[in-house]
Design an enzyme around this catalytic site. Structure first.
Site, short mmCIF file in Angstrom:
data_model
loop_
_atom_site.label_atom_id
_atom_site.label_comp_id
_atom_site.label_asym_id
_atom_site.label_seq_id
_atom_site.Cartn_x
_atom_site.Cartn_y
_atom_site.Cartn_z
N GLY A 63 0.90 -1.21 0.05
CA GLY A 63 -0.03 0.12 -0.26
C GLY A 63 0.96 1.12 -0.03
O GLY A 63 1.69 1.50 0.91
N GLY A 82 2.57 7.58 -1.38
CA GLY A 82 3.10 8.56 -1.98
C GLY A 82 4.31 9.09 -1.15
O GLY A 82 5.07 9.95 -1.18
N GLY A 83 4.46 8.77 0.09
CA GLY A 83 5.26 9.19 1.12
C GLY A 83 6.55 8.17 1.14
O GLY A 83 6.80 7.15 0.58
N VAL A 84 7.56 8.69 2.02
CA VAL A 84 9.02 7.93 2.03
C VAL A 84 8.70 6.49 2.83
O VAL A 84 9.42 5.68 2.31
CB VAL A 84 9.73 8.82 2.88
CG1 VAL A 84 9.55 9.04 4.09
CG2 VAL A 84 11.22 8.31 2.41
N ASP A 85 7.83 6.49 3.97
CA ASP A 85 7.79 5.18 4.40
C ASP A 85 7.41 3.91 3.57
O ASP A 85 8.04 3.08 3.59
CB ASP A 85 7.01 5.31 5.72
CG ASP A 85 7.34 6.52 6.67
OD1 ASP A 85 8.52 6.51 6.76
OD2 ASP A 85 6.63 7.27 7.23
N SER A 86 6.35 4.14 2.89
CA SER A 86 5.79 3.28 2.15
C SER A 86 6.64 2.75 0.85
O SER A 86 6.90 1.74 0.38
CB SER A 86 4.26 3.45 1.53
OG SER A 86 4.21 4.65 0.85
N MET A 140 -3.83 3.75 -2.66
CA MET A 140 -5.16 3.68 -2.56
C MET A 140 -5.71 5.37 -2.45
O MET A 140 -5.17 6.24 -1.82
CB MET A 140 -5.46 3.34 -1.05
CG MET A 140 -5.06 1.83 -0.86
SD MET A 140 -5.46 1.38 0.79
CE MET A 140 -3.79 1.84 1.36
N CYS A 189 -10.05 3.79 10.08
CA CYS A 189 -9.69 3.50 8.30
C CYS A 189 -8.59 2.25 8.30
O CYS A 189 -8.60 1.83 7.38
CB CYS A 189 -8.72 4.84 7.95
SG CYS A 189 -8.10 4.85 6.48
N CYS A 194 -6.23 12.75 7.37
CA CYS A 194 -5.95 12.48 5.94
C CYS A 194 -6.88 13.36 5.01
O CYS A 194 -6.39 14.01 4.15
CB CYS A 194 -5.88 11.19 5.51
SG CYS A 194 -7.39 10.26 5.69
#
Length: 365
Positions: free
Chosen positions: A10, A13-17, A36, A101, A198
């Protein structure tokens, strides 16, 4: 030649994922990135932030040479998360939509989608870890970075979700994650972390909420019933709030704090002082109990640590199961601003036992 296990990641658009996907690819998995989309709306500048985030997902996946998809869960999010969020606000509580969520969208709707893609498991960029107990059941553990641990938001997950989940960065600190993003030359390496709820983003909470709930203003009352101001709608305030009350010139010059919401009178109750004692309580009642193990601890009363908000240090407590779906939590020291609608999450060591939704503060035993 053995076929690599497929993992669907999942990707926000962030660095973690982004780093989670890179690590799994490096470990030899057949990685698929999926973005998502849970909310459809533009920000105050007319920009759809989901579009920009998806562009980052695409750039990362291209860099990693993995396929990527976008899946739309807007309808599911509205029905399973946002409606509940509005209902709770109407009832005078302060909900935490991120908890719901995770259960309803990321680890249910998204998990089902991942399985349809032929994945064996799904992965996210959460700072949490997995383990097994003596009975072989999945356990949810705190992330290694105490400043980023997100197990608080994952306490509603059950055995089905956890048995299919991977948290590749859960054993890392944020600085390590950013260094890895630089190593993999990912465009998200220095992207700012998202904050807040979010679907609200960087906009003012009042401006956003006014689109969905009609505000009903009323009186701001002191503890002895004296009117000291006017509020814009109880849904805009939370216990312990100091700023934005508009009553700074009243009373003895000390700050005012929200200590109660009186729905019957549509009144916001405030107390004055450096840190009013009315904000503190030694115990709480909670409902909608969820145990990660799938069943309650055998003891009706047991010692644990508890958090009543994200990033709060562990608080020593005694937990009493007062019914099949209710708890009482008595704290060793008084807790500030115990807030109905928020979650109390329980731990023993670094293992998250589960949690429940706070209904009210109680006088201590």
């Amino acid at each position: 030649m053995a076929v690599a296990e497929r993992i669907v990641v999942g990707m926000s658009g962030g660095v973690d994922s982004s780093v989670a996907a890179a690590l799994l690819k490096e470990q030899g998995y057949d990685v698929v990135g999926v973005f998502m989309k849970n909310w459809e709306e533009q920000d105050e500048d007319g920009v759809c932030t989901a579009t920009a985030d998806y562009d980052d997902v695409r750039a990362v996946c291209d860099r990693l040479h993995i396929p990527y998809y976008s899946v739309n869960f807007v309808k599911q999010y509205w029905e399973r998360v946002f409606r509940h969020f509005l209902d709770e606000l109407r009832a005078g509580r302060t909900p935490n939509p991120d908890v719901l969520c995770n259960r309803e969208i990321k680890f249910k709707a998204f998990l089902d989608f991942a399985l349809q893609l032929g994945a064996a498991r799904m992965a996210t960029g959460h700072y949490a870890q997995l383990g097994r107990d003596d009975a072989g059941r999945c356990t949810l553990r705190k992330g290694s970075d105490p400043g980023k641990d997100q197990s608080y938001f994952l306490y509603m997950l059950g055995q089905r979700a956890l048995s299919r989940a991977l948290f590749p960065i859960g054993g890392m600190h944020k600085a390590q994650v950013r260094r890895l993003a630089e190593k993999y030359q990912l465009t998200t390496a220095h992207k700012k972390d998202s904050t807040g709820i979010c679907f609200i983003g960087e906009r003012r909470f009042k401006t956003f909420l006014a689109q969905y709930l009609p505000a009903q203003g009323g009186d701001i009352l002191s503890m002895d019933g004296v009117k000291v101001g006017h509020h814009d709608g109880l849904m805009y305030y939370t216990l312990g709030q100091r700023k934005g009350l508009g009553i700074g010139g009243c009373g003895d010059g000390h700050p005012w704090f929200v200590v109660e919401k009186d729905l019957a009178r549509n009144a916001l109750i405030v107390a004055q002082g450096a840190d009013p004692q009315e904000l503190y309580a030694r115990a709480l009642a909670a409902e909608q109990v969820h145990w990660v193990a799938g069943e309650a601890p055998r003891a009706e009363q047991f010692a644990a640590c508890a958090k009543i908000r994200y990033r709060q240090p562990d608080q020593q407590a005694t937990v009493t199961r007062t019914g099949p779906d209710t708890l009482r939590v008595d704290f060793a020291v008084p807790q500030r601003a115990i807030t109905p609608g928020q979650s109390v999450v329980l731990y023993q060591g670094d293992v998250c036992l589960g949690g429940a939704i706070i209904t009210r503060a109680l006088p201590g035993a």
